[in-house]
Design an enzyme around this catalytic site. Structure first.
Site, PDB file in Angstrom:
ATOM      1  CG  ASN A   9      63.640  74.641   4.042  1.00  9.07           C
ATOM      2  OD1 ASN A   9      64.303  73.467   4.106  1.00  9.07           O
ATOM      3  ND2 ASN A   9      63.320  75.341   3.141  1.00  9.07           N
ATOM      4  CD1 TRP A  10      67.439  73.694  10.028  1.00  3.66           C
ATOM      5  CD2 TRP A  10      68.524  71.594  10.149  1.00  3.66           C
ATOM      6  NE1 TRP A  10      67.677  73.560  11.191  1.00  3.66           N
ATOM      7  CE2 TRP A  10      68.203  72.353  11.375  1.00  3.66           C
ATOM      8  CE3 TRP A  10      69.259  70.784  10.107  1.00  3.66           C
ATOM      9  CZ2 TRP A  10      68.792  71.446  12.586  1.00  3.66           C
ATOM     10  CZ3 TRP A  10      69.842  70.029  11.133  1.00  3.66           C
ATOM     11  CH2 TRP A  10      69.444  70.572  12.659  1.00  3.66           C
ATOM     12  CE  LYS A  11      66.276  77.349   2.185  1.00  5.33           C
ATOM     13  NZ  LYS A  11      66.090  78.571   1.158  1.00  5.33           N
ATOM     14  CG  HIS A  97      61.184  75.241  -0.508  1.00  3.84           C
ATOM     15  ND1 HIS A  97      61.996  75.995  -1.461  1.00  3.84           N
ATOM     16  CD2 HIS A  97      61.206  75.961   0.580  1.00  3.84           C
ATOM     17  CE1 HIS A  97      62.461  76.778  -0.807  1.00  3.84           C
ATOM     18  NE2 HIS A  97      62.080  77.210   0.533  1.00  3.84           N
ATOM     19  CD  GLU A  99      65.335  76.700  -2.075  1.00  4.04           C
ATOM     20  OE1 GLU A  99      65.767  75.855  -1.185  1.00  4.04           O
ATOM     21  OE2 GLU A  99      65.617  78.061  -1.502  1.00  4.04           O
ATOM     22  CD  GLU A 169      58.945  79.452   1.779  1.00  2.00           C
ATOM     23  OE1 GLU A 169      59.240  79.731   3.027  1.00  2.00           O
ATOM     24  OE2 GLU A 169      59.270  78.663   0.877  1.00  2.00           O
ATOM     25  N   GLY A 175      65.876  83.996   0.595  1.00  2.00           N
ATOM     26  CA  GLY A 175      67.373  83.875   0.611  1.00  2.00           C
ATOM     27  C   GLY A 175      67.873  85.265   0.010  1.00  2.00           C
ATOM     28  CB  SER A 215      64.536  87.325   3.985  1.00  2.00           C
ATOM     29  OG  SER A 215      65.026  87.154   2.706  1.00  2.00           O
ATOM     30  N   GLY A 236      64.369  79.818   6.329  1.00  2.00           N
ATOM     31  CA  GLY A 236      65.587  79.139   5.680  1.00  2.00           C
ATOM     32  C   GLY A 236      66.865  79.633   6.463  1.00  2.00           C
ATOM     33  N   GLY A 237      67.549  80.794   6.084  1.00  2.00           N
ATOM     34  CA  GLY A 237      68.838  81.106   6.510  1.00  2.00           C
ATOM     35  C   GLY A 237      68.704  81.385   8.059  1.00  2.00           C
TER      36      GLY A 237
HETATM   37  C1  PEP Z   1      62.651  78.869   2.744  1.00  2.00           C
HETATM   38  O1  PEP Z   1      63.856  78.243   2.454  1.00  2.00           O
HETATM   39  O2  PEP Z   1      61.529  78.608   2.873  1.00  2.00           O
HETATM   40  C2  PEP Z   1      62.932  80.508   3.150  1.00  2.00           C
HETATM   41  C3  PEP Z   1      62.064  81.360   3.351  1.00  2.00           C
HETATM   42  O3  PEP Z   1      64.445  80.995   2.993  1.00  2.00           O
HETATM   43  P1  PEP Z   1      64.781  82.349   3.592  1.00  2.00           P
HETATM   44  O4  PEP Z   1      64.318  82.453   4.966  1.00  2.00           O
HETATM   45  O5  PEP Z   1      66.668  82.061   3.653  1.00  2.00           O
HETATM   46  O6  PEP Z   1      64.278  83.317   2.768  1.00  2.00           O
END
Ligand code: PEP
Length: 253
Positions: A9-11, A97, A99, A169, A175, A215, A236-237
């Protein structure tokens, strides 16, 4: 074996050129995926065509949208319809998501409409659910996630529900660098699977991939994915780094 998925997930990160470089970096690793394994790249809308072109001809590598509208079409400036995604051959879409829920006020009802539109257009929803820290602190996480699933998904037919991917999640782990322990992830994934078994049946519950998100990185992916009910991750990250995400793909069961 149930489908195992590494979903990036590049966001709202990376320029087009940086995105291209990242995809090249991962694809140049030439990681071969088994029939039950998928690598999915949820990229910003303007990069969907690029991602589709890059993964074309690569077995089980796919591009995904990060969201779609809850409306079919019409005067909704700035929105992107599921039908538009279908028209450029997108077959996956992240929905709900945390966010989107937090910053764009997406509610369970509206998410149910998005899921329906994706399904009508042959798009697999990667449906996100998960609790905040305050909900976990009072031990109410199982009921909270149950309500999310009940209000957005549990009115769909068994045939439709079998087309979904779930991403659990915990918001407190997104994040933040805090990962749910393997035990916490497995416990919630088993709970979610059990909810599907009760609402539909065991075979359907066992068919649905449940990804963990929060994470995930190269260092913890293998241990998390090793749990019996964890079928990969929504990342994500760590998906913004070719070496990290390649290791995460390799960690799939
Ligand atoms: C996400 O954006 O779905 C996510 C889990 O982010 P991260 O891996 O950065 O915690």
């Amino acid at each position: 074996m149930r489908q195992q998925i590494a979903a990036a997930n590049w966001k709202m990160n990376l320029t087009y050129q940086q995105g291209e470089q990242l995809l090249d970096g991962i694809l140049n690793e030439n990681i071969e995926l088994a029939n039950h394994q998928l690598a999915v790249f949820a990229v910003p809308f303007p990069y969907l065509t690029l991602a589709t072109q890059k993964v074309s001809g690569r077995k089980n590598y796919l591009a995904s949208a990060q969201n779609c509208s809850d409306q079919k079409s019409g005067a909704y400036t700035g929105e992107v319809a599921a039908e538009m995604l279908k028209s450029i051959n997108i077959r996956y879409c992240v929905l709900g998501h945390s966010e989107r829920r937090e910053y764009f006020s997406e509610r369970n009802q509206s998410l149910a409409q998005r899921v329906a539109l994706c399904l009508e257009n042959g798009i697999t929803p990667i449906f996100c659910c998960g609790e905040t820290l305050s909900i976990r602190e009072v031990g109410a996480q199982e009921g909270y996630v149950e309500t999310q699933l009940m209000e957005s998904l549990f009115h769909f037919s068994e045939e439709d529900i079998r087309k979904m991917v779930i991403a659990y999640e915990p918001i407190w782990a997104i994040g933040t660098g805090k990962t749910a322990s393997v035990g916490q992830a497995q416990e919630m994934h088993a709970h979610i699977r059990n909810l599907f078994a009760k609402k539909y049946n065991k075979a359907t519950a066992n068919h649905i991939p449940i990804l963990y998100g929060g994470s995930v990185k190269a260092a913890n992916a293998k241990e998390l994915f090793h749990s019996p009910d964890v079928d990969g991750g929504l990342v994500g990250g760590a998906s913004l780094n070719a070496t990290e995400f390649s290791s995460i793909i390799r960690a799939l069961k």
